[in-house]
Write a protein that holds these residues in place. Sequence first.
Motif, short mmCIF file in Angstrom:
data_model
loop_
_atom_site.label_atom_id
_atom_site.label_comp_id
_atom_site.label_asym_id
_atom_site.label_seq_id
_atom_site.Cartn_x
_atom_site.Cartn_y
_atom_site.Cartn_z
N SER A 218 -8.35 4.49 -6.66
CA SER A 218 -9.14 3.26 -6.72
C SER A 218 -9.29 2.63 -5.34
O SER A 218 -10.37 2.16 -4.96
CB SER A 218 -8.49 2.27 -7.68
N ILE A 219 -8.20 2.62 -4.60
CA ILE A 219 -8.25 2.03 -3.25
C ILE A 219 -9.23 2.80 -2.37
O ILE A 219 -10.00 2.21 -1.59
CB ILE A 219 -6.84 2.01 -2.64
N THR A 220 -9.24 4.12 -2.47
CA THR A 220 -10.16 4.93 -1.67
C THR A 220 -11.61 4.64 -2.03
O THR A 220 -12.47 4.52 -1.14
CB THR A 220 -9.87 6.43 -1.91
N ALA A 221 -11.90 4.50 -3.31
CA ALA A 221 -13.26 4.19 -3.72
C ALA A 221 -13.68 2.81 -3.22
O ALA A 221 -14.82 2.62 -2.77
CB ALA A 221 -13.37 4.27 -5.24
N LEU A 222 -12.79 1.83 -3.30
CA LEU A 222 -13.12 0.49 -2.83
C LEU A 222 -13.36 0.47 -1.32
O LEU A 222 -14.19 -0.30 -0.83
CB LEU A 222 -11.98 -0.48 -3.18
N SER B 136 -5.28 -9.86 -2.45
CA SER B 136 -4.66 -8.86 -1.56
C SER B 136 -5.62 -7.71 -1.23
O SER B 136 -5.55 -7.16 -0.13
CB SER B 136 -3.39 -8.31 -2.21
N ILE B 137 -6.50 -7.35 -2.15
CA ILE B 137 -7.42 -6.25 -1.87
C ILE B 137 -8.81 -6.75 -1.47
O ILE B 137 -9.72 -5.95 -1.27
CB ILE B 137 -7.56 -5.31 -3.09
N LEU C 111 0.82 -1.21 0.00
CA LEU C 111 0.00 0.00 0.00
C LEU C 111 0.86 1.26 0.00
O LEU C 111 0.53 2.25 -0.65
CB LEU C 111 -0.93 0.00 1.22
N GLU C 112 1.98 1.24 0.71
CA GLU C 112 2.84 2.42 0.79
C GLU C 112 3.50 2.73 -0.54
O GLU C 112 3.94 3.86 -0.78
CB GLU C 112 3.92 2.23 1.87
N THR D 213 -0.88 -13.42 -11.37
CA THR D 213 -0.64 -12.08 -10.79
C THR D 213 -1.96 -11.34 -10.57
O THR D 213 -2.14 -10.67 -9.54
CB THR D 213 0.26 -11.27 -11.73
N GLN D 214 -2.88 -11.49 -11.50
CA GLN D 214 -4.17 -10.81 -11.36
C GLN D 214 -4.97 -11.39 -10.20
O GLN D 214 -5.61 -10.65 -9.44
CB GLN D 214 -4.96 -10.93 -12.66
N LEU D 215 -4.94 -12.71 -10.04
CA LEU D 215 -5.65 -13.33 -8.91
C LEU D 215 -4.98 -12.99 -7.58
O LEU D 215 -5.66 -12.88 -6.55
CB LEU D 215 -5.69 -14.85 -9.10
N SER D 216 -3.67 -12.79 -7.60
CA SER D 216 -2.97 -12.38 -6.38
C SER D 216 -3.42 -10.99 -5.95
O SER D 216 -3.61 -10.71 -4.75
CB SER D 216 -1.46 -12.41 -6.62
N LEU D 217 -3.63 -10.08 -6.94
CA LEU D 217 -4.15 -8.75 -6.60
C LEU D 217 -5.55 -8.85 -6.02
O LEU D 217 -5.88 -8.16 -5.04
CB LEU D 217 -4.15 -7.87 -7.86
N PHE D 218 -6.39 -9.74 -6.58
CA PHE D 218 -7.74 -9.91 -6.05
C PHE D 218 -7.70 -10.35 -4.59
O PHE D 218 -8.44 -9.83 -3.73
CB PHE D 218 -8.48 -10.94 -6.90
#
Length: 587
Positions: free
Chosen positions: A242-246, A276-277, A232-233, A269-274
């Motif tokens: 995007s993070i703020t909206a989510l 993590s957020i 995040l940093e 990599t895309q599933l890893s992002l899913f």
Amino acid sequence: MSQTLYNFKRIHPVPTSSDFVDIVLSRTQRKTPTVVHPGYSIGRIRQFYMRKVKYTQETFEEKLGLIISDFPQLDSVHPFYADLMNVLYDKDHYKLALGQINTAKNLITNVGKDYVRLLKFGDSLYRCKQLKKAAMGRMATIMKRQKDSLGYLEQVRMHLSRLPSIDTNTRTLLICGYPNVGKSSFMNKVTRADVEVQPYAFTTKSLFVGHMDYKYLRWQVLDTPGILDHELEERNTIEMQSITALAHLRAAVLFFIDLSEQCGYSIETQLSLFNSIKPLFGNRPTLLIMSKSDAKQLEDLPEETQNMIKEIENSGAAKLSRLSSYLDTGVMETRNMACELLLQYRVDTKLKGSKIKENLNKINLSMPKKRDSVQRPSFIPEAVIGKQRYDMNDPNRRILERDIEAMSGGAGEIDEDEERIIKLAKSIRTKKQILAQQSRLKNNVNRPKVTNKIRATKLTAQNFADKLANKDNLDTINNTASNLLSTSAKRKRSLSVANKGLGDELARMGTNSGAQFEQRAVSVSRSRVDAGLKNSSMLDTVMKKHAKVQRKSNLLAKRGESDRQILTKMPKHLFSGKRGNGSNDYR
């Protein structure tokens, strides 16, 4: 700003420090008296300068208060906007700038109060003027120190005005995922928005809002910039939007993944992002959308990758959907699925809330219980059935207007006399229309009208020759001609006399356009002679009176409608009193 829909375009522009001072001092000069004399009483002089200082202080307070009230207060706005402004502008810097403006406002208020108190004890015009000058100088100095804060707030205002108006409480679909996975293409398909779509990453660099209709309801679709899978940093300003909206918007989350890997990132990599957020999603409805299905399907992937995707669905973290924006397949189905999930989620949330208990206590649903075994079918009265439909074969039905008409002989039987009258009336109307059209044609023909007297005597060439052959008629014609010649000679002499009289009149009046007036006088004199004037002296008298009456009208005729009309050339309030050269202002 307690409203849910924020419109930052209404914020007034923030001037620079030098412009701020010029605006306020110019307004003070225009709105307050400007003339004071040493001969005035000291009380009047004090009031004059106290008014100047007080008005300048109030104007500064008004302008600065408007800036403070226009800009959103981070503690009172929705958390989504508070965090978004922290991401875009740095919350500490923003609060510091507004705090300095508020401090400047308080300092100017204190300066104004102090110098008004000192002006109450001014003993001369010079001392009062110097105190006023010092007060305005200190206020201007305070404002010039706010140069950086005012410049920063103007930049913030310009950027805020470009932000979309996002309703934080309405039905919202939130689109997120890696860059270049088809988010903006889906947005353009389901809404009326026109987001830029390019074949490279990070085309979308800010939040975009589109609107659509589903089940007669207005929906809001939010397209967010792409997110990368790192800490995040380490995320930049574009990703943090995007993070703020989510994190703050109560919406249905549509997470896009590209099975064809044309976006430049692998499926793992895309599933890893899913994953993590995923904590940001909370319990909100989530869809894992496999885009670009025209390039590759889920069944074409390795079995291990298929199991990773299906595991997300089996765990209940998200529901799967597939679409192709290129072929327009699965787009509307995905939209409808997301809308239905969000509607059900909003209903469940309201049922779990505390307000539903208060409303349920006001609702009482009564269900009747059977008291015996008797069958009681529904009963509809015949009158009601008759109003709904009619059975023409039912003898017990009520009599209708068509029945009465049938009893009178029906609609097809008409008397012969009545039919003859109808035909006659129709022929009369047709004849009248023809006559009216003929009359219009006669009136439209452009020909001279011949009087009845000339119509009565039909002149032909033979009649004219017979009359000329008669000697008596020839003598009559000669006498008539000689009379006409003598009459024309007399008229010429009378016109020359009249013109001579008019020339003398023009000489006395001093008119330079004698020739034009003489030509005009000929036509006037002819009309007067025909009217029955006796001689030229009478005509001369008439023309003198006519010129005198027309003199004022001729002068006014020189002025057009657009010319200014100055009734008083020297108004008393502008040309009275003692003033020096060049002093034409009065207050």
